[in-house]
Design a protein around this motif. Structure first.
Motif, PDB file in Angstrom:
ATOM      1  N   PRO A  10       0.814  -1.219   0.000  1.00 46.57           N
ATOM      2  CA  PRO A  10       0.000   0.000   0.000  1.00 46.57           C
ATOM      3  C   PRO A  10       0.848   1.269   0.000  1.00 46.57           C
ATOM      4  N   ASN A  11       0.215   2.380  -0.296  1.00 48.25           N
ATOM      5  CA  ASN A  11       0.888   3.675  -0.309  1.00 48.25           C
ATOM      6  C   ASN A  11      -0.155   4.758  -0.052  1.00 48.25           C
ATOM      7  N   PRO A  12      -0.066   5.549   0.997  1.00 44.06           N
ATOM      8  CA  PRO A  12       0.996   5.581   2.023  1.00 44.06           C
ATOM      9  C   PRO A  12       1.023   4.284   2.843  1.00 44.06           C
ATOM     10  N   PHE A  13       2.126   4.083   3.559  1.00 43.09           N
ATOM     11  CA  PHE A  13       2.270   2.853   4.333  1.00 43.09           C
ATOM     12  C   PHE A  13       2.970   3.084   5.658  1.00 43.09           C
ATOM     13  N   ASN A  14       2.766   2.137   6.567  1.00 51.12           N
ATOM     14  CA  ASN A  14       3.437   2.111   7.861  1.00 51.12           C
ATOM     15  C   ASN A  14       3.225   0.731   8.466  1.00 51.12           C
ATOM     16  N   ALA A  16       5.337  -1.272   6.460  1.00 51.86           N
ATOM     17  CA  ALA A  16       5.872  -2.041   5.334  1.00 51.86           C
ATOM     18  C   ALA A  16       5.025  -1.882   4.077  1.00 51.86           C
ATOM     19  N   THR A  17       5.695  -2.043   2.925  1.00 54.20           N
ATOM     20  CA  THR A  17       5.036  -1.955   1.636  1.00 54.20           C
ATOM     21  C   THR A  17       5.706  -2.934   0.685  1.00 54.20           C
ATOM     22  N   THR A  18       5.072  -3.183  -0.458  1.00 53.95           N
ATOM     23  CA  THR A  18       5.623  -4.100  -1.454  1.00 53.95           C
ATOM     24  C   THR A  18       5.848  -3.358  -2.768  1.00 53.95           C
ATOM     25  N   ILE A  19       7.023  -3.596  -3.363  1.00 58.76           N
ATOM     26  CA  ILE A  19       7.384  -3.004  -4.644  1.00 58.76           C
ATOM     27  C   ILE A  19       7.499  -4.139  -5.655  1.00 58.76           C
ATOM     28  N   THR A  20       6.774  -4.021  -6.763  1.00 62.28           N
ATOM     29  CA  THR A  20       6.789  -5.047  -7.816  1.00 62.28           C
ATOM     30  C   THR A  20       7.414  -4.455  -9.082  1.00 62.28           C
ATOM     31  N   TYR A  21       8.216  -5.263  -9.762  1.00 60.87           N
ATOM     32  CA  TYR A  21       8.862  -4.804 -10.986  1.00 60.87           C
ATOM     33  C   TYR A  21       9.021  -5.981 -11.940  1.00 60.87           C
ATOM     34  N   ALA A  22       9.204  -5.661 -13.219  1.00 65.71           N
ATOM     35  CA  ALA A  22       9.379  -6.689 -14.241  1.00 65.71           C
ATOM     36  C   ALA A  22      10.634  -6.399 -15.054  1.00 65.71           C
ATOM     37  N   ARG A  81      10.145   5.917  -8.689  1.00 66.61           N
ATOM     38  CA  ARG A  81       8.831   6.361  -8.241  1.00 66.61           C
ATOM     39  C   ARG A  81       8.978   6.859  -6.813  1.00 66.61           C
ATOM     40  N   THR A  82       7.944   7.545  -6.359  1.00 68.20           N
ATOM     41  CA  THR A  82       7.955   8.029  -4.980  1.00 68.20           C
ATOM     42  C   THR A  82       6.963   7.228  -4.147  1.00 68.20           C
TER      43      THR A  82
END
Length: 87
Positions: A10-14, A16-22, A81-82
């Motif tokens: 999620p974003n904003p987060f607190n 932890a968050t997950t970043i996905t890329y290809a 990204r931010t």
């Protein structure tokens, strides 16, 4: 092909968050997090990876609330990204 860097969730987060890329091709990959002042606050990935879709979690830990930038570099391609830490 170009790398694909998704918005963290999620974003904003607190905390932890997950970043996905290809990755379209195998490459050495670095994924780092920076403050808006350009200070590196964490390295999430620094290794060779095969092509495909990946996810990595980021725990903001003790970082203060604010906006941060995450930057993915792979095979000469750069994506950024931010994201927002909200305590």
């Amino acid at each position: 092909g170009a790398i694909q860097l998704d918005q963290n969730f999620p974003n904003p987060f607190n905390p932890a968050t997950t970043i996905t890329y290809a990755l379209p091709n195998a490459a050495h990959v670095t994924l780092r997090v920076y403050s808006m002042l350009g200070q590196e606050v964490g390295t999430l990935i620094d290794m060779f990876q095969e092509a495909g879709v990946r996810s990595v979690s980021f725990d903001a830990g003790t970082l203060p609330s604010g906006v941060y930038c995450y930057r993915l570099i792979a095979g000469g391609c750069v994506g950024s990204r931010t994201m927002i830490v909200l305590r």
